[in-house]
Design a protein around this motif. Sequence first.
Motif, mmCIF file in Angstrom:
data_model
loop_
_atom_site.group_PDB
_atom_site.id
_atom_site.type_symbol
_atom_site.label_atom_id
_atom_site.label_comp_id
_atom_site.label_asym_id
_atom_site.label_seq_id
_atom_site.Cartn_x
_atom_site.Cartn_y
_atom_site.Cartn_z
ATOM 1 N N GLY A 55 34.382 25.188 8.034
ATOM 2 C CA GLY A 55 34.030 26.371 7.247
ATOM 3 C C GLY A 55 35.083 27.461 7.263
ATOM 4 N N ARG A 56 36.299 27.125 7.646
ATOM 5 C CA ARG A 56 37.314 28.154 7.875
ATOM 6 C C ARG A 56 37.743 28.885 6.611
ATOM 7 N NH1 ARG A 56 42.767 26.411 7.169
ATOM 8 N NH2 ARG A 56 42.906 24.305 6.311
ATOM 9 N N LEU A 57 37.533 28.284 5.429
ATOM 10 C CA LEU A 57 37.926 28.948 4.186
ATOM 11 C C LEU A 57 36.897 29.954 3.698
ATOM 12 C CD1 LEU A 57 39.464 26.066 2.040
ATOM 13 C CD2 LEU A 57 40.597 27.568 3.687
ATOM 14 N N ALA A 58 35.673 29.875 4.188
ATOM 15 C CA ALA A 58 34.588 30.697 3.658
ATOM 16 C C ALA A 58 34.887 32.197 3.713
ATOM 17 C CB ALA A 58 33.280 30.373 4.366
ATOM 18 N N CYS A 101 34.201 20.927 3.519
ATOM 19 C CA CYS A 101 34.476 22.261 4.085
ATOM 20 C C CYS A 101 34.906 22.220 5.543
ATOM 21 C CB CYS A 101 33.263 23.156 3.940
ATOM 22 S SG CYS A 101 31.807 22.585 4.874
ATOM 23 N N GLY A 102 34.667 21.090 6.222
ATOM 24 C CA GLY A 102 35.030 21.026 7.631
ATOM 25 C C GLY A 102 34.336 22.109 8.437
ATOM 26 N N PRO A 108 26.249 29.487 3.538
ATOM 27 C CA PRO A 108 25.485 28.234 3.512
ATOM 28 C C PRO A 108 26.393 27.016 3.675
ATOM 29 C CG PRO A 108 25.765 29.062 1.284
ATOM 30 C CD PRO A 108 26.370 30.096 2.190
ATOM 31 N N PHE A 109 25.968 26.099 4.528
ATOM 32 C CA PHE A 109 26.665 24.831 4.736
ATOM 33 C C PHE A 109 25.625 23.728 4.805
ATOM 34 C CE2 PHE A 109 29.357 28.051 6.803
ATOM 35 C CZ PHE A 109 30.577 27.814 6.178
ATOM 36 N N GLU A 110 25.953 22.571 4.263
ATOM 37 C CA GLU A 110 25.045 21.443 4.351
ATOM 38 C C GLU A 110 25.812 20.129 4.351
ATOM 39 O OE1 GLU A 110 22.673 20.410 0.733
ATOM 40 O OE2 GLU A 110 23.529 22.273 -0.056
ATOM 41 N N VAL A 111 25.151 19.101 4.857
ATOM 42 C CA VAL A 111 25.726 17.765 4.880
ATOM 43 C C VAL A 111 25.615 17.154 3.492
ATOM 44 C CG1 VAL A 111 25.560 15.451 5.876
ATOM 45 C CG2 VAL A 111 25.152 17.470 7.314
ATOM 46 N N ALA A 150 30.494 24.762 11.528
ATOM 47 C CA ALA A 150 30.666 25.747 10.458
ATOM 48 C C ALA A 150 29.555 26.796 10.490
ATOM 49 C CB ALA A 150 30.694 25.043 9.100
ATOM 50 N N ARG A 151 28.319 26.356 10.674
ATOM 51 C CA ARG A 151 27.204 27.305 10.741
ATOM 52 C C ARG A 151 27.328 28.222 11.954
ATOM 53 N NH1 ARG A 151 22.565 22.760 9.364
ATOM 54 N NH2 ARG A 151 22.732 22.867 7.065
#
Length: 216
Positions: free
Chosen positions: A61-64, A58-59, A95-98, A87-88
């Motif tokens: 998060g720009r698509l979210a 997701c990098g 939600p974002f996670e490694v 992203a967060r």
Amino acid sequence: MDAKTDELRAAHDVLAEFYAERLAGALERMPVERAVLGLFAELTRAAGLGTDVGDIGCGTGRLAPFLAAQGLSPHGVDLSPEMVRVARRDQPGFPFEVGDLRRLPFADGSLAGVVCWYSLIFLAPADRETAFAELARVVKPGGHLVTAFKAGDGTLRRSGRLTGLGVEFDAYWLSPEEMRRRTAEAGFETVFWAGRPAEEPETTPQGYLVARRTGP
């Protein structure tokens, strides 16, 4: 973690703020990308399997926000802890996670779809079968995958140098034929594929593929 994966993660930790600034608002200027993501979203909603989708690689998060505006519920995963931190920060409420594309943090058949937006180009040939199988594992039968990639002949390239940030990592401009073959072997059937010529400042054509997860 193997040395190449560690190199990729460390490089993208360095690149996180660079990408956040450079790619801010980029999707708004890219009608082809919006159209392909919109098709994926429409197919995902029509399948009736829920709205949960994984944004894999997701990098920042720009698509979210775009995916959410299309009625989907994105959950971002990225190899880089710094990308996830950005992203967060920049996309609160999602939600974002490694995580690693080869070992995704999702249960079997738990997602209506997966988005792999320029994230499969970092897979070494030896890792591709495992990674595509992992994508198939987490998508419900009838769910969809969408991917964008730099189209080429699969030759190994060293990327990152042009940023001027002192990072390098492996990347592969993949052929559309290999992408279709890999998805088919993993248990997807292609429903749409396309490409476009390079646009400034790009130096290579871009490829797109949408595929449906087969199975009972």
